[in-house]
Each structure stands twice: as C-alpha cells, then as structure tokens.
Scaffold this motif. Structure first.
Motif, mmCIF file in Angstrom:
data_model
loop_
_atom_site.group_PDB
_atom_site.id
_atom_site.type_symbol
_atom_site.label_atom_id
_atom_site.label_comp_id
_atom_site.label_asym_id
_atom_site.label_seq_id
_atom_site.Cartn_x
_atom_site.Cartn_y
_atom_site.Cartn_z
ATOM 1 N N LEU A 14 -4.162 -0.739 -7.482
ATOM 2 C CA LEU A 14 -4.671 -0.979 -6.132
ATOM 3 C C LEU A 14 -3.560 -1.514 -5.221
ATOM 4 O O LEU A 14 -3.421 -1.094 -4.075
ATOM 5 C CB LEU A 14 -5.854 -1.965 -6.183
ATOM 6 C CG LEU A 14 -6.535 -2.253 -4.863
ATOM 7 C CD1 LEU A 14 -7.123 -0.987 -4.266
ATOM 8 C CD2 LEU A 14 -7.594 -3.313 -5.044
ATOM 9 N N GLY A 15 -2.730 -2.421 -5.735
ATOM 10 C CA GLY A 15 -1.599 -2.953 -4.962
ATOM 11 C C GLY A 15 -0.588 -1.869 -4.621
ATOM 12 O O GLY A 15 -0.058 -1.815 -3.498
ATOM 13 N N TYR A 17 -1.278 1.345 -4.275
ATOM 14 C CA TYR A 17 -1.896 2.167 -3.237
ATOM 15 C C TYR A 17 -1.772 1.509 -1.865
ATOM 16 O O TYR A 17 -1.533 2.174 -0.858
ATOM 17 C CB TYR A 17 -3.372 2.428 -3.549
ATOM 18 C CG TYR A 17 -3.623 3.483 -4.592
ATOM 19 C CD1 TYR A 17 -2.776 4.576 -4.732
ATOM 20 C CD2 TYR A 17 -4.723 3.395 -5.438
ATOM 21 C CE1 TYR A 17 -3.012 5.543 -5.690
ATOM 22 C CE2 TYR A 17 -4.964 4.364 -6.395
ATOM 23 C CZ TYR A 17 -4.102 5.438 -6.516
ATOM 24 O OH TYR A 17 -4.352 6.391 -7.455
ATOM 25 N N MET A 18 -1.953 0.216 -1.806
ATOM 26 C CA MET A 18 -1.854 -0.509 -0.526
ATOM 27 C C MET A 18 -0.426 -0.422 0.034
ATOM 28 O O MET A 18 -0.247 -0.208 1.231
ATOM 29 C CB MET A 18 -2.255 -1.977 -0.715
ATOM 30 C CG MET A 18 -3.703 -2.163 -1.061
ATOM 31 S SD MET A 18 -4.746 -1.740 0.299
ATOM 32 C CE MET A 18 -4.886 -3.295 1.077
ATOM 33 N N VAL A 19 0.556 -0.584 -0.821
ATOM 34 C CA VAL A 19 1.957 -0.491 -0.382
ATOM 35 C C VAL A 19 2.252 0.917 0.130
ATOM 36 O O VAL A 19 2.877 1.101 1.178
ATOM 37 C CB VAL A 19 2.923 -0.893 -1.530
ATOM 38 C CG1 VAL A 19 4.363 -0.534 -1.189
ATOM 39 C CG2 VAL A 19 2.804 -2.369 -1.839
ATOM 40 N N LEU A 21 0.095 3.051 1.344
ATOM 41 C CA LEU A 21 -0.641 3.215 2.595
ATOM 42 C C LEU A 21 0.095 2.554 3.762
ATOM 43 O O LEU A 21 0.228 3.152 4.838
ATOM 44 C CB LEU A 21 -2.052 2.627 2.454
ATOM 45 C CG LEU A 21 -2.932 2.737 3.689
ATOM 46 C CD1 LEU A 21 -3.210 4.208 4.005
ATOM 47 C CD2 LEU A 21 -4.212 1.964 3.498
ATOM 48 N N VAL A 22 0.606 1.349 3.581
ATOM 49 C CA VAL A 22 1.344 0.658 4.641
ATOM 50 C C VAL A 22 2.615 1.437 4.997
ATOM 51 O O VAL A 22 2.934 1.631 6.174
ATOM 52 C CB VAL A 22 1.678 -0.792 4.216
ATOM 53 C CG1 VAL A 22 2.690 -1.424 5.153
ATOM 54 C CG2 VAL A 22 0.409 -1.621 4.144
#
Length: 160
Positions: A14-15, A17-19, A21-22
């Motif tokens: 999940l982390g 994916y967030m990176v 996405l940013v």
C-alpha cells in the motif's frame, strides 16, 4: 482484528502504491506545465515574427518613399474624401523591388516577406470642410501589417 494488524506485508505494498501515485501526479503536473510553456513560447515567437515583419514593411515603405521623392503611396483619397473610402488606384511603381505587387485591396507586398503595406497622404479634415482643393497635410501615413497564426500585428508610421 489483531491478526490483520500483525500482517505487515500488505502495508508495504500500500505504501509503494501511494509513492507511485504521488510521483505520477507530480509528473503529470510537470508535463502539463511544460506543454503549456511550450505553447506560450511558440505564440510569443509567432507574435514577435509578425511584429518584425510589420516593422520590415515600414522599412520598405520608408525606402520606397525616399526613392520616389516622398511621393510614393498605395492609396489615394477619393474625390469626396470619405474617411472610409480610399481609392486603390494609386499603385505607384516600386523603385526598390521589382517583385513588389499590389493585392485587390491595394496593399503592397513582396514575395518572400510576411507583410503588407497601405500608404496614403494624411488629410486635414478642416480643409476638406472649407472646400480647399488641396486638403493634404504633407504627411504620408504608412500602415504595415505582419501576419501570425493568431491574426495581424500592425505598425503605423507617419512620414513628415
């Protein structure tokens, strides 16, 4: 419930994916800004080219006037001196460039150059109202236009 929290394998994914996405959002904004700046630079370049084309037209008109003894113009006023009706029959010969031509509206242009010129004598409207047979001021108005993708850029010169 404690079992779900103790399983940390999904949190790392999940982390990640967030990176990603940013980074994707920042990259999209950056690319959008680059495209916008590129379009703006091209528009400014086209406007500058049109401005300098119009300025080149003024230079040609000045040279034509000089070579003709300051009596060169592309338009004459009609007999009624209507401010909106200028006769295009005044196509004086070009002293400067034999390839010069006049379009249907009487604009002077030269192949290979991106300008068109309209030159006429200035009229003193008070003299016209008084019936003076020679109402000219002695000033030649030169209007030069350079073409760009957005339209025309104009320059005006008064030759005294």
């Amino acid at each position: 419930m404690l079992r779900l929290i103790s399983n940390k394998k999904g949190i790392v994914l999940l982390g990640a994916y967030m990176v990603v996405l940013v980074i994707a959002v920042i990259s999209t904004a950056f690319i959008s800004q680059i495209i916008s700046e590129s379009k703006s630079a091209l528009r400014n370049k086209a406007k500058a080219e049109a401005f300098y084309a119009a300025q080149t037209g003024l230079n040609f008109a000045y040279a034509e006037c000089y070579l003709s003894g300051w009596d060169w113009r592309t338009h004459n006023w009609n007999d009624s001196y209507s401010a909106t009706d200028v006769d295009v029959s005044a196509s004086y010969p070009s002293e400067l460039n034999l390839n010069a031509s006049w379009d249907d509206n009487g604009y002077y242009s030269i192949p290979g150059y991106n300008f068109r010129i309209r030159a006429y004598r200035e009229v003193d409207w008070d003299k016209v109202a008084q019936g003076d047979p020679d109402p000219y001021t002695g000033i030649i108005i030169v209007h030069s236009q350079g073409q760009d993708a957005q339209g025309l850029t104009s320059r005006t010169l008064e030759l005294r």
